[in-house]
Design an enzyme around this catalytic site. Structure first.
Site, PDB file in Angstrom:
ATOM      1  N   HIS A 287       0.838  -1.208   0.000  1.00  0.00           N
ATOM      2  CA  HIS A 287       0.000   0.000   0.000  1.00  0.00           C
ATOM      3  C   HIS A 287       0.875   1.260   0.000  1.00  0.00           C
ATOM      4  O   HIS A 287       0.656   2.182  -0.797  1.00  0.00           O
ATOM      5  CB  HIS A 287      -0.912  -0.023   1.231  1.00  0.00           C
ATOM      6  CG  HIS A 287      -1.591   1.280   1.509  1.00  0.00           C
ATOM      7  ND1 HIS A 287      -2.865   1.572   1.053  1.00  0.00           N
ATOM      8  CD2 HIS A 287      -1.180   2.380   2.200  1.00  0.00           C
ATOM      9  CE1 HIS A 287      -3.193   2.793   1.443  1.00  0.00           C
ATOM     10  NE2 HIS A 287      -2.186   3.307   2.150  1.00  0.00           N
ATOM     11  N   GLU A 288       1.876   1.300   0.895  1.00  0.00           N
ATOM     12  CA  GLU A 288       2.745   2.487   0.990  1.00  0.00           C
ATOM     13  C   GLU A 288       3.526   2.713  -0.303  1.00  0.00           C
ATOM     14  O   GLU A 288       3.670   3.854  -0.766  1.00  0.00           O
ATOM     15  CB  GLU A 288       3.701   2.340   2.177  1.00  0.00           C
ATOM     16  CG  GLU A 288       3.030   2.313   3.537  1.00  0.00           C
ATOM     17  CD  GLU A 288       2.264   3.583   3.834  1.00  0.00           C
ATOM     18  OE1 GLU A 288       2.690   4.655   3.358  1.00  0.00           O
ATOM     19  OE2 GLU A 288       1.235   3.510   4.522  1.00  0.00           O
ATOM     20  N   HIS A 291       1.674   4.460  -3.056  1.00  0.00           N
ATOM     21  CA  HIS A 291       1.686   5.929  -3.054  1.00  0.00           C
ATOM     22  C   HIS A 291       2.844   6.452  -3.904  1.00  0.00           C
ATOM     23  O   HIS A 291       2.700   7.449  -4.625  1.00  0.00           O
ATOM     24  CB  HIS A 291       1.829   6.447  -1.613  1.00  0.00           C
ATOM     25  CG  HIS A 291       0.586   6.318  -0.789  1.00  0.00           C
ATOM     26  ND1 HIS A 291      -0.624   6.843  -1.174  1.00  0.00           N
ATOM     27  CD2 HIS A 291       0.368   5.718   0.414  1.00  0.00           C
ATOM     28  CE1 HIS A 291      -1.541   6.584  -0.254  1.00  0.00           C
ATOM     29  NE2 HIS A 291      -0.962   5.899   0.725  1.00  0.00           N
ATOM     30  N   GLU A 367      -5.699   7.074  -0.870  1.00  0.00           N
ATOM     31  CA  GLU A 367      -5.693   5.854  -0.050  1.00  0.00           C
ATOM     32  C   GLU A 367      -6.398   4.708  -0.762  1.00  0.00           C
ATOM     33  O   GLU A 367      -5.920   3.565  -0.744  1.00  0.00           O
ATOM     34  CB  GLU A 367      -6.344   6.127   1.314  1.00  0.00           C
ATOM     35  CG  GLU A 367      -5.557   7.052   2.215  1.00  0.00           C
ATOM     36  CD  GLU A 367      -4.168   6.522   2.513  1.00  0.00           C
ATOM     37  OE1 GLU A 367      -4.027   5.315   2.796  1.00  0.00           O
ATOM     38  OE2 GLU A 367      -3.214   7.314   2.461  1.00  0.00           O
TER      39      GLU A 367
END
Length: 427
Positions: A287-288, A291, A367
């Site tokens: 997920h990070e 970004h 997100e």
């Protein structure tokens, strides 16, 4: 939102599969306490700020700064020196008046709900260190900014903006290597399966990873986190030990006769088995890294700098208005630092609220996109379980008033994120 905390005393049916009643009640009480604290601390802040304005606190502190700098041999012509004394006194006042609130938050609310890991001695040592480090950065940067504004001519706002851009990039570059280690211990993630899998995942998406660190966040709090930093081909990942089930000190019994740092922190074992398994940690990192891959970091930097440039331009337009200074008690002089404070803190306040809301909306969109990226990496199932674990570990309350959520939550509510992951998880 407080009504939601008070009245939602049973687990809603849609949460029945992901949250037990005991955790739900703990999170409800924690968020209710935080909400009460936020209300009273916010009210105090508003009353304090209003009284400072009504009683002429800002011109009083400016005159006091002039007297102090005058005793040191610097007359009124040394405006930058007086500005630095003013800034030092203002930040000292803010630190002292904010100390009781910080103490109550740490040693009453966070302690009551099992998150605080600090002793009183560690807290004060940390606070003093933060104040000193802040002044070492703030005072030189402010003095240079004021100097640039004074010698910059008609286009000083361009030079001031470029200076703040360079400072922000330098601080981002050096923070994790030179500033953060002053407060927390960073150690390389030991060789093993987790490190190999992190490096493999980073390589698969062309993330230029150079190092992976574990930070001892458990010295301070049992809240968990992870982030990456660095520019160009020098990216590094930092994992809080509280995120890692295998590394968290909170999952281990304290060694008998332990001393040293254990005297400063309190190893609490009631949060046993906190953190995520390796597969879930990889999903969180997926997920990070999403970004980064999707350009969210660059987009946020661009938006921030566009806003900064606009603010400096408007500052250049407004700084010559004497009535602005007179409204705040400055009838004879128009100090540059006071102008910055009036315009950036007060005049721009409504604009900043609107901007903050727009950035919150954008953050929630980012997100969802980062979750979708982790899903494309095949991490949907593990991210699904990781989000549930992290919500439980941090006592997040999964029920919220929609207006409160829309205005305040930079991350989408848990149920919305889980629903977006659910289809892929079932597949």
């Amino acid at each position: 939102q407080r009504r939601v905390y008070r009245t939602t005393t049973h687990v809603p049916w849609e949460l029945g599969q992901i949250m037990d009643s005991e955790t739900f009640e703990k999170s409800r009480l924690y968020q209710l306490d935080k909400s009460t604290f936020s209300f009273w601390s916010g009210l105090y802040s508003e009353v304090e700020g209003t009284m400072i304005l009504l009683c002429g606190g800002i011109p009083f502190l400016w005159n006091l700064s002039g007297q102090i700098s005058g005793h040191a041999g610097f007359g009124p012509e040394y405006e930058i020196v007086q500005s630095l004394v003013f800034l030092l006194l203002a930040t000292l006042f803010s630190a002292v008046t904010g100390l009781p609130w910080s103490l109550y938050n740490t040693f009453v609310i966070e302690e009551k709900h099992g998150f605080n890991q600090q002793t009183l001695g560690f807290f004060f040592k940390d606070a003093i260190k933060k104040f000193i480090v802040t002044q070492c950065i703030l005072l030189p940067v402010t003095s240079l900014l004021l100097y640039i504004i004074k010698i910059g001519g008609d286009y000083f706002f361009i030079y001031a903006w470029l200076f703040t851009l360079v400072v922000s990039l330098v601080l981002v570059t050096i923070y994790a290597d030179y500033i953060a280690p002053l407060f927390d211990k960073f150690i390389p993630l030991p060789e093993g399966e987790l490190k190999q899998e992190i490096e493999t995942m980073a390589k698969s998406i062309d993330f230029p990873l150079t190092k992976v660190y574990v930070v001892e966040g458990s010295k301070r709090s049992s809240h968990s986190n992870a982030y990456f930093y660095g520019f160009f081909k020098n990216k590094r990942i930092v994992l809080f030990d509280t995120l890692l089930e295998d590394y968290s000190a909170l999952n281990k019994e304290p060694a008998e006769g332990a001393d040293g740092e254990n005297e400063e922190t309190k190893s609490k074992t009631k949060n046993k088995k906190q953190g995520c398994k390796n597969e879930e940690v990889l999903a969180v990192l997926g997920h990070e890294l999403g970004h980064w891959k999707l350009g969210h970091t660059i987009k946020n930097i661009i938006i921030s700098q566009m806003n900064s440039f606009l603010c400096f331009f408007l500052f250049a337009v407004l700084i010559g208005r004497k009535e602005l200074f007179a409204a705040f008690g400055f009838y004879e002089t128009q100090p540059t630092l006071i102008g910055l404070m009036i315009i950036f803190q007060f005049i721009f306040s409504p604009y900043n609220e609107v901007l903050s809301f727009c950035l919150t909306v954008l953050s929630r969109r980012f997100e969802f996109q980062a979750d979708a990226f982790a899903k494309e990496l095949g991490k949907a199932k593990d991210l699904y379980s990781a989000l549930i674990k992290l919500n439980k570990d941090n006592l997040g309350f999964p029920v919220s008033d929609w207006i409160f959520s829309m205005w305040h939550y930079s991350h989408p509510p848990l149920l919305e994120r889980l629903q977006a992951l659910k289809d892929a998880k079932q597949e």
